[in-house]
Design an enzyme around this catalytic site. Sequence first.
Site, PDB file in Angstrom:
ATOM      1  N   LYS A  43      13.135   2.860  22.988  1.00 43.73           N
ATOM      2  CA  LYS A  43      12.223   3.788  23.670  1.00 43.73           C
ATOM      3  C   LYS A  43      11.172   4.317  22.691  1.00 43.73           C
ATOM      4  CE  LYS A  43      15.814   4.868  27.017  1.00 43.73           C
ATOM      5  NZ  LYS A  43      16.962   5.716  27.387  1.00 43.73           N
ATOM      6  N   GLN A  52      19.734  11.458  25.661  1.00 42.84           N
ATOM      7  CA  GLN A  52      20.375  10.140  25.777  1.00 42.84           C
ATOM      8  C   GLN A  52      21.853  10.311  26.147  1.00 42.84           C
ATOM      9  OE1 GLN A  52      18.763   7.044  25.539  1.00 42.84           O
ATOM     10  NE2 GLN A  52      20.724   6.325  26.338  1.00 42.84           N
ATOM     11  N   ASP A  62      13.590  11.731  32.707  1.00 42.55           N
ATOM     12  CA  ASP A  62      14.665  10.902  33.263  1.00 42.55           C
ATOM     13  C   ASP A  62      14.808  11.135  34.765  1.00 42.55           C
ATOM     14  OD1 ASP A  62      15.845   9.079  31.555  1.00 42.55           O
ATOM     15  OD2 ASP A  62      16.966  10.639  30.483  1.00 42.55           O
TER      16      ASP A  62
END
Length: 286
Positions: free
Chosen positions: A53, A97, A120
């Site tokens: 990412k 994460q 997200d």
Amino acid sequence: MTALLIDGALIARKLLEELRPRVAALTAGGTKPGLAAILVGDNAASEVYVRNKIRACSDLGLKSDVHRLAANCSEDELIALIEKLNRTPDIHGILLQLPLPTHLDAERTTRHINAAKDVDGFSWENLGALVAGHPQLAPCTALGVMAMIDHEGLKVEGADAVVVGRSVAVGKPTALMLIARGATVTVCTSKTRDLARHTRNADIVVVAVGKPGTVNGGMLKPGAAVFDVGINRLADGKITGDVDFASASAVASRITPVPGGVGRMTVATLIANTVSAAENFVKAKV
Ligand code: NAP
């Protein structure tokens, strides 16, 4: 029938290239989009995901930072970091994460991320907006599946779709996006009595379970399009999806490989959400 391969790497690259002018316009206007990734502990797979990412951010000219916390950090420490990043003006997206170490509650901690920076798409505000049919920042993997469907020119309206898996991260948002586009959607779970009875009727099959071989060719309608979200590491270290690729690709018209399929899209849609969050930030200022 031999299925055409849906090339996640290619589609993700195209999506990222389409973002380039938006990043350039933001940067020229004095706002370089910024993503902060939070990594708790030393999960090897999470390290790889975050590295990918961050690399995608730097390739596209975004600012990105990784904030590391020890595996035994407290929930208060994690929440304090999230709240600091909520207040940091040059950070437009915050990525926590997952998975977290077991003593930390992912749902509770995620809820501290400001919805405007929740790239997200897991906050209740963003999930609620998706349910209401007015998506803001939506979950990345579901966005990735929809972008693949569009890239392949598949007709969603009126299609019969089956989503296998009902997680908040993948299954539910994918089902909601398909419903919003006019598909007739069946969501199957571990409690479904006869999975094949449902998948055999579907034009579009999305599998997000986390178990290799959940769907095989005998469970598909000839010509179905198959999106395999699963990422499973086998004993020999190889990565495989949830779909038995050999048998499924003999029946389906199109199929995503693992690796090289949906996973590649998830990175691209995360960056797209970060760029959208930065654009929203600029709009809110004027
Ligand atoms: P999850 O939260 O564990 O959810 C799995 C879902 O599968 C649950 O809803 C579960 O049903 C259902 N399920 C389990 N066994 C089943 C069965 N035999 N038949 C039908 N449904 C069954 O997992 P997730 O976060 O959605 O992730 C799923 C997979 O996708 C994992 O392999 C993960 O690594 C991968 N993933 C990939 C990406 C990507 O970018 N490609 C992104 C996220 C996740 P119940 O609710 O009834 O238990």
